[in-house]
Scaffold this active site. Structure first.
Site, PDB file in Angstrom:
ATOM      1  N   GLY A 188       1.091  -0.660  -0.610  1.00 48.35           N
ATOM      2  CA  GLY A 188       0.109  -0.264  -0.152  1.00 48.35           C
ATOM      3  C   GLY A 188       0.753   1.322   0.079  1.00 48.35           C
ATOM      4  O   GLY A 188       0.586   2.482   0.457  1.00 48.35           O
ATOM      5  N   LYS A 193       6.925  22.532  -9.948  1.00 48.51           N
ATOM      6  CA  LYS A 193       8.999  22.909 -10.846  1.00 48.51           C
ATOM      7  C   LYS A 193       9.287  22.034 -11.604  1.00 48.51           C
ATOM      8  O   LYS A 193       8.827  21.754 -12.421  1.00 48.51           O
ATOM      9  CB  LYS A 193       9.132  20.743 -10.015  1.00 48.51           C
ATOM     10  CG  LYS A 193      10.387  20.638 -10.170  1.00 48.51           C
ATOM     11  CD  LYS A 193      10.880  19.069  -9.693  1.00 48.51           C
ATOM     12  CE  LYS A 193      12.049  18.377 -10.361  1.00 48.51           C
ATOM     13  NZ  LYS A 193      12.110  17.125 -10.668  1.00 48.51           N
ATOM     14  N   LEU A 220       9.325  -0.239  -6.266  1.00 48.97           N
ATOM     15  CA  LEU A 220      10.491  -0.650  -5.896  1.00 48.97           C
ATOM     16  C   LEU A 220      11.176  -2.604  -5.938  1.00 48.97           C
ATOM     17  O   LEU A 220      12.469  -3.090  -6.014  1.00 48.97           O
ATOM     18  CB  LEU A 220      11.115  -0.595  -4.268  1.00 48.97           C
ATOM     19  CG  LEU A 220      11.523   0.366  -3.943  1.00 48.97           C
ATOM     20  CD1 LEU A 220      10.779   1.507  -2.744  1.00 48.97           C
ATOM     21  CD2 LEU A 220      11.610   1.297  -4.919  1.00 48.97           C
ATOM     22  N   VAL A 249       8.857   7.029  -1.429  1.00 56.76           N
ATOM     23  CA  VAL A 249      10.267   7.953  -2.469  1.00 56.76           C
ATOM     24  C   VAL A 249       9.319   8.588  -3.032  1.00 56.76           C
ATOM     25  O   VAL A 249       8.481   8.811  -3.236  1.00 56.76           O
ATOM     26  CB  VAL A 249      10.920   6.351  -2.730  1.00 56.76           C
ATOM     27  CG1 VAL A 249      11.867   6.376  -2.007  1.00 56.76           C
ATOM     28  CG2 VAL A 249       9.962   5.899  -3.237  1.00 56.76           C
TER      29      VAL A 249
END
Lengths: 486, 505
Positions: B14, B79, B334, B48
């Site tokens: 999750g 950004k 990941l 992350v």
């Protein structure tokens, strides 16, 4: 500190056809201090890029950048516009489809196509609504060049030009003269190799020694310069491209149309290319078709019969010699790819123009990208021979791996794997497969598109199509008006 | 039309990747997929990716989420790129923008002309020829225009709070039909014949069956790695950073930078990511060259605002599974691969895998090996391109002030990268591709920004009249400066757009 590379002092372009001329013009414009010499080696054999009377939309943008004026081509070189190509009989006798330059319009439209036409067995032969603006205009026979100063729905249209090759060549010769491009017309007696994989210079009969920093070989299938090099090697495409002979016939009656046609007959494929000088018909046959049968299928006497031995040069840039167009790859003139490939290679050369010292890695990068271009060109042709009916007409051939993968992904998953340096946009590639009669499964997302969104997309497209039709006069009238002597 | 029964998809994990995957599948394939997600409160989330790439906008838009709502929920700022400091040499910096530098002229890329101007001592820093860079350095922002003018020459992404992004996607996912299960997986059931995963058994005995399993369990890679044993390709010899010490701080300045800052450190680099109400900080370092305690001290010392928490150490390893889709298990995030956040690629890489998974989503009849292969090829291509681009940041340096920099400066790089470097060195050219991430402008930004200039550039630049070239370049700089002066400040723009602002916490 980075220094500018020392410019090439002289470039020799070998060849005398439209590829050589445009290359010389492009190089001369790019390098105003470099001497550009056209060594007029007449193209021999099946120089399909040099003899081509049409190309793909990329050529229009290249011409634009090189100052080859489209209006002049219309005025003096018999130019006309093609928006789409109709395909007949490739998957089965009565199947037909349309390949439009620029591909399909809009995601919502594609979703509807997936639903109505990609997902079921009903596609063969059935009528279907137009899938692109180009198709709408082709069906209506309406088009005009959009005005340069404002956007109209016609500004969205991608088109290819057709022309009269001798008149186009005259136009290029004139331009080459204006630019001060040198001209040598005499046979090559000997080619002096430089020991580094390239050429130092040429002994020209009656003219003496001609040396250069760079040689661009546009001499046609003979590749007179490139084939003299130690690193010259070819890749055979004949196992996947079965056309072996091409019969060409020309009609005298002008034919103004926004479409060309490519029909698969029992003898081979037949291109009907409209043109202001008349209808050009080109028949391509495999080994199994006799000359008699071919001429009967062509419907008139051929003005030319040419052999086809398809293949490419493994690494078109060797030493200081670059093989371009027919000198780098030979294949049948089936999907207007011959001259397009030459022009995209020329554009790549312009992008990667070397200095006097050529670096091995820039050669490698050029060869990598030109190699991708050539391989994808072969693949686009191979799609044609992978259709069920072509496999009967031409026999079973080896299907390149990338083509197998693409067909599997297209038919089963409704997607087209991306290929760098393709002649066609991914949308156009999908359009081509549809025109060839490959039935496409809906992609997962199309299957999930909401009906309201699809309806809104359709309504939007219909409105755009209406505006495009309003903006476009009947094409024949427009051509007549713009070519009227003032 | 007959519709086959939806495929039962079970997402394990999750975190960001898990909820991105579950929400996308449920929203975009409502008839094709039923989605269950298993997560456990006992397992921490790495979270992350606080900084993103412009692609995230397409992701948010495709899910039908309003940008303002998303920005408000994740405390997002805009950004325009990343400011890299001290990478090529201590004291030097450059911005890698989401935008271009100058314009091509007569078929020759702008950077060749810039190199020529530079040789003549007439060049301003390359960034001054980029509207995106100039706006970033001036702390200004407004969305790009949609025409072909100068103000259309950039894109933007977001900097957001990753710990809020996951929950936002969770709420969204549940609203579009994802079924959430709280619990720890203790057993994986597999089909004895095919080896496919059939069900996940939770600690309390619940059994969640599925047709397709998406492994978003993070580095543990419970299914792809542990259960199926898919081999891991280790890239730590090229990318030696394997730890991050993260610490949030208050804003130290009035302005909010519309860019992320990456500052090279003796054993890695540290990030500064400005959010609406705080600044994210972290030191990405190599444990082979620095211990965790020293790294935590270093980030405490370096951070500019008031610390809002103690440094927290994250551990990772760069590389990817040789296959990200094996049997009926697809790794996203990941669990499938990791590349350090130097170019903010983590969320992109998850998004990319989700996009390809949707394109190649299994049909009712089962998974075709050809589709699995296609997926794996695409994922590999994306990872490998990012990898080479990251290695470039470390390798193109003159730094010799620490063991770490000595290592990365002198290491042997992958052949795919060394050819690119040499082509650039000798000719000023970039190896061209148009699929994946990071095209010409990105490579040029890093090469030039890190002082890694070529030896030679295009001969055609020498043929332009020097006065006219200089005048054209100066004009471009003036136009950019004038455009920037008309843009609102980043904070000003955010504060004007109140629907995008979170309540001050």
């Amino acid at each position: 500190m980075s220094e500018p590379r020392e410019p090439l002092r002289r470039i020799v372009v070998a060849g005398s056809g439209q590829v050589a001329l445009l290359s010389a013009i492009a190089l001369r414009r790019a390098l105003p201090t470099t001497e550009v010499v056209l060594l007029a080696v007449a193209p021999q054999g099946p120089a399909f890029a040099d003899f081509a009377a049409t190309s793909l939309p990329f050529t229009a943008s290249l011409h634009d950048r090189l100052g080859i004026d489209e209006e002049r081509m219309i005025a003096t070189a018999g130019a006309s516009h093609r928006l789409s190509t109709r395909y007949f009989g490739w998957s089965s006798h009565d199947q037909r489809g349309v390949f439009a330059h620029g591909g399909w319009t809009g995601r919502a439209m594609r979703a509807r196509f997936g639903r109505d036409w990609g997902g079921g067995p009903k596609i063969a032969g059935g009528e279907r609504p137009a899938g692109s603006l180009a198709e709408v205009l082709t069906d209506a026979g309406r088009f005009a060049l959009p005005p340069a100063d404002r956007e109209t729905p016609l500004s969205l249209i991608e088109y290819a030009l057709r022309w009269n090759p001798p008149a186009y060549r005259t136009l290029l010769v004139e331009r080459a003269r204006q630019l001060g491009i040198g001209h040598v017309q005499a046979p090559i007696e000997t080619i002096e190799r430089d020991g580094a994989g390239g050429i130092t210079g040429l002994n020209i009969q009656g003219q003496g020694w001609l040396e250069a920093d760079l040689f661009v070989d546009c001499s046609g299938p003979a590749a007179v310069l490139a084939s003299a090099l130690p690193g010259f090697a070819t890749v055979d495409w004949s196992t996947s491209l079965p056309t072996r002979r091409v019969f060409i016939a020309a009609g005298a009656e002008p034919m103004i149309a926004l479409e060309d046609r490519i029909t698969l007959l029992d003898e081979g494929w037949l291109i009907e290319q409209a043109g202001r000088d008349g209808l050009l018909t080109i028949l391509g046959v495999g080994e199994g078709t006799s000359e008699q049968a071919a001429i009967a299928a062509l419907g008139k006497d051929p003005v030319a019969v040419m052999p086809v031995s398809p293949g490419s040069v493994a690494e078109p840039w060797q030493g200081n010699v670059i093989a371009l167009g027919d000198a780098s790859a030979q294949f049948e003139p089936l999907a207007n790819l011959n001259l397009d490939l030459a022009h995209r290679q020329l554009d790549l050369l312009l992008e990667m123009l070397p200095g006097r010292e050529i670096e091995p890695l820039e050669r490698a990068e050029y060869n990598r990208r030109a190699g991708l271009m050539m391989d994808r060109t072969r693949d686009l042709l191979a799609f044609h021979y992978a259709t069920p009916r072509a496999r009967r007409v031409f026999g079973e051939v080896e299907v390149p791996e990338a083509v197998q993968t693409a067909l599997d992904q297209f038919v089963r998953r409704g997607r087209m794997p991306f290929h760098e340096e393709s002649a066609l946009l991914r949308e156009e590639e999908m359009d081509l497969l549809g025109a060839l009669g490959f039935e496409r499964q809906m992609s997962p997302q199309e299957g999930a598109s909401d009906p309201e969104g699809i309806e809104a997309g359709e309504a939007e497209f219909a409105a755009l199509a209406r505006r495009a039709l309003e903006a476009a006069p009947p094409y024949a009238e427009w051509i007549a008006a713009v070519t009227q002597p003032s | 039309m007959d519709r086959p029964a939806p495929l039962k998809v079970v997402v394990l994990g999750g975190g960001t990747a898990g909820w991105m995957t579950a929400a996308s599948l449920a929203k975009l394939l409502p008839d094709r997929a039923s989605v269950d997600l298993i997560e456990s409160e006992d397992i921490g989330i790495i979270g992350v990716g606080e900084a993103t790439l412009p692609h995230i906008r397409g992701f948010v838009e495709r899910l039908g989420i309003r940008e303002a709502e998303f920005m408000k929920a994740t405390h997002a700022t805009y950004k325009l790129g990343i400011d890299f400091r001290d990478f090529g040499r201590i004291g030097e910096s450059y911005i890698h923008p989401f935008g271009s530098f100058g314009e091509e002229l007569a078929g020759v890329g702008f950077h060749h002309y810039w190199l020529e101007l530079q040789r003549r001592g007439q060049a301003a820093p390359l960034g001054e020829y980029s509207l995106c860079v100039a706006a970033a350095l001036a702390n200004r922002f407004q969305p790009p225009s949609r025409d072909l003018s100068l103000s259309s020459t950039y894109g933007y992404a977001y900097q957001f709070d990753a710990t809020l992004f996951g929950p936002f996607m969770r709420e969204f996912g549940q609203s579009v039909g994802v079924t959430r299960h709280e619990g720890l997986v203790t057993n994986v059931e597999r089909n004895g014949d095919t080896g496919d995963v059939t069900a996940l058994v939770l600690k309390d005995g619940r059994r969640i069956e599925g047709d397709l399993f998406v492994d978003c369990s993070g580095f543990r890679s419970l299914l792809l790695g542990q259960e199926l044993g898919e081999e891991w390709e280790d890239w730590s010899h090229w990318l030696p950073c394997d730890r991050a010490a993260a610490m949030p701080c208050t804003h130290a300045t009035e302005d909010i930078r519309p860019y992320t800052t990456a500052t090279a450190m003796p054993a890695g680099w540290r990030w500064q990511i400005p959010l609406q109400h705080r600044m994210g900080n972290g030191y990405v370092f190599s444990s082979a060259f620095l211990d965790e305690e020293t790294a935590c001290e270093a980030i405490r010392d370096a951070a500019e605002g008031e610390p809002l928490a103690d440094p927290r150490v994250l551990r990772f390893r760069p590389g990817r599974r040789r296959r990200s889709w094996s049997h009926n298990v697809v790794g996203v995030g990941l669990a499938s691969g990791f590349l350090e956040p130097l170019e903010s690629t983590s969320i992109y890489l998850a998004q990319m895998a989700i996009t390809y998974l949707i394109e190649l989503f299994p049909e009712a009849g089962g998974i075709e090996p050809a589709d699995r292969d296609a997926f794996n090829r695409l994922v590999d291509m994306e990872y490998d391109r990012v990898r080479d681009f990251l290695i470039l940041h470390y390798h193109a340096t003159t730094r010799d002030d620490s063991e770490f920099w000595n290592h990365v400066r002198t290491m042997r790089v992958p052949d795919s990268l060394s050819d690119k470097l040499q082509l650039w060195r000798e000719t000023g050219r970039i190896e061209k591709y148009s699929d994946g991430l990071f095209f010409d402008a990105s490579w040029i930004a890093v090469y030039v920004g890190q002082g890694w200039l070529p030896q030679r550039h295009d001969s055609r630049t020498g043929m332009v009249d020097p006065e006219r070239l200089k005048a054209a370049a100066d004009r471009l700089r003036r136009e950019i400066a004038s455009e920037v002066s008309r843009m609102p400040g980043h904070r000003e723009y955010l504060e004007r757009e109140t629907s995008r602002l979170a309540e001050a916490s």
